[in-house]
Design an enzyme around this catalytic site. Structure first.
Site, PDB file in Angstrom:
ATOM      1  N   GLY A   1       0.840  -1.476  -0.076  1.00  0.00           N
ATOM      2  CA  GLY A   1      -0.056   0.200  -0.140  1.00  0.00           C
ATOM      3  C   GLY A   1       0.778   1.222   0.045  1.00  0.00           C
TER       4      GLY A   1
ATOM      5  CD  GLN B   1       3.638   5.846   2.563  1.00  0.00           C
ATOM      6  OE1 GLN B   1       2.493   5.241   2.043  1.00  0.00           O
ATOM      7  NE2 GLN B   1       4.567   5.315   3.073  1.00  0.00           N
TER       8      GLN B   1
ATOM      9  CG  HIS C   1      -0.213   1.249   7.247  1.00  0.00           C
ATOM     10  ND1 HIS C   1       0.715   0.694   8.195  1.00  0.00           N
ATOM     11  CD2 HIS C   1       0.250   2.271   6.430  1.00  0.00           C
ATOM     12  CE1 HIS C   1       1.853   1.200   7.420  1.00  0.00           C
ATOM     13  NE2 HIS C   1       1.691   2.160   6.781  1.00  0.00           N
ATOM     14  CD  GLU C   2      -1.027   2.668   2.872  1.00  0.00           C
ATOM     15  OE1 GLU C   2      -0.569   3.848   2.601  1.00  0.00           O
ATOM     16  OE2 GLU C   2      -0.472   1.523   2.970  1.00  0.00           O
TER      17      GLU C   2
ATOM     18  CG  HIS D   1       0.230   6.689   5.440  1.00  0.00           C
ATOM     19  ND1 HIS D   1       1.717   7.029   6.132  1.00  0.00           N
ATOM     20  CD2 HIS D   1       0.864   5.266   5.175  1.00  0.00           C
ATOM     21  CE1 HIS D   1       2.567   5.992   6.056  1.00  0.00           C
ATOM     22  NE2 HIS D   1       2.079   4.904   5.725  1.00  0.00           N
TER      23      HIS D   1
ATOM     24  CB  CYS E   1       5.181   2.203   7.465  1.00  0.00           C
ATOM     25  SG  CYS E   1       4.982   3.702   6.274  1.00  0.00           S
ATOM     26  CG  LEU E   2       6.982   1.077   1.351  1.00  0.00           C
ATOM     27  CD1 LEU E   2       6.355   1.192   0.138  1.00  0.00           C
ATOM     28  CD2 LEU E   2       8.266   0.062   1.206  1.00  0.00           C
TER      29      LEU E   2
HETATM   30 NI    NI Z   1       2.749   3.249   5.403  1.00  0.00          NI
END
Ligand code: NI
Length: 166
Positions: free
Chosen positions: A43, A48, A132-133, A136, A90-91
């Protein structure tokens, strides 16, 4: 475009709703998809990649089933039930795993990339991914789900790395 990492301030800002789903948004979605696959994520939210708009992409099973990029624009969670404990990465928060408690079942709604309203019923990993998204897009990171102590240790580690790379 690059994936933005902590402590970039855009990650803690609330994203703005998308008013017009125009070519810029389509390009954004395509680029986000490419970056998500390249980084082996499941995701990715628009902030991000440095764009504070309420858009995220996700694809849980591309390794087994091939790519099928899903998009949700201006998402909201309308129902959330039961808890599930998970360990999330998380990226945008490299080298960190957070033990989180999420809702196991959710219903979310929003718009698809054509601007059509969609409802999503999700459980387990998909439910966790969507939460999670949406976190963000609200400026919340997995770092906000752990103890102060664990967060401070991570911040200190990142500061040290940044000093070393400067
Ligand atoms: Ni993330």
């Amino acid at each position: 475009m690059e994936i933005v990492t902590y402590p970039d301030p855009i990650l803690t800002k609330k994203a703005e709703p998308v008013e017009h789903i125009d070519q810029d948004i389509q390009d954004l979605i395509e680029n986000m998809g490419e970056m998500m696959y390249r980084a082996s994520g499941i995701g990715l939210a628009a902030n991000q990649v440095g764009v504070a708009k309420q858009v995220f992409v996700y694809d849980l099973r591309y390794r087994e089933r091939g790519r099928n990029l899903n998009v949700l624009i201006n998402p909201t969670i309308v129902l959330a039930e039961e808890n599930i404990d998970f360990e999330e990465g998380c990226l945008s928060v490299p080298d960190f795993l957070a033990k989180t408690t999420r809702r196991k079942y959710i219903k979310a709604k929003g718009l698809d990339r054509d601007g059509k309203p969609i409802d999503i019923e999700a459980e387990d990993l998909l439910a966790i991914c969507i939460q999670h998204e949406i976190d963000h897009l609200n400026g919340t990171l997995i770092l906000d789900h752990v103890s102060h102590l664990k967060r401070d240790l991570y911040k200190r580690r990142i500061r040290k790395l940044m000093k070393r790379d400067a």
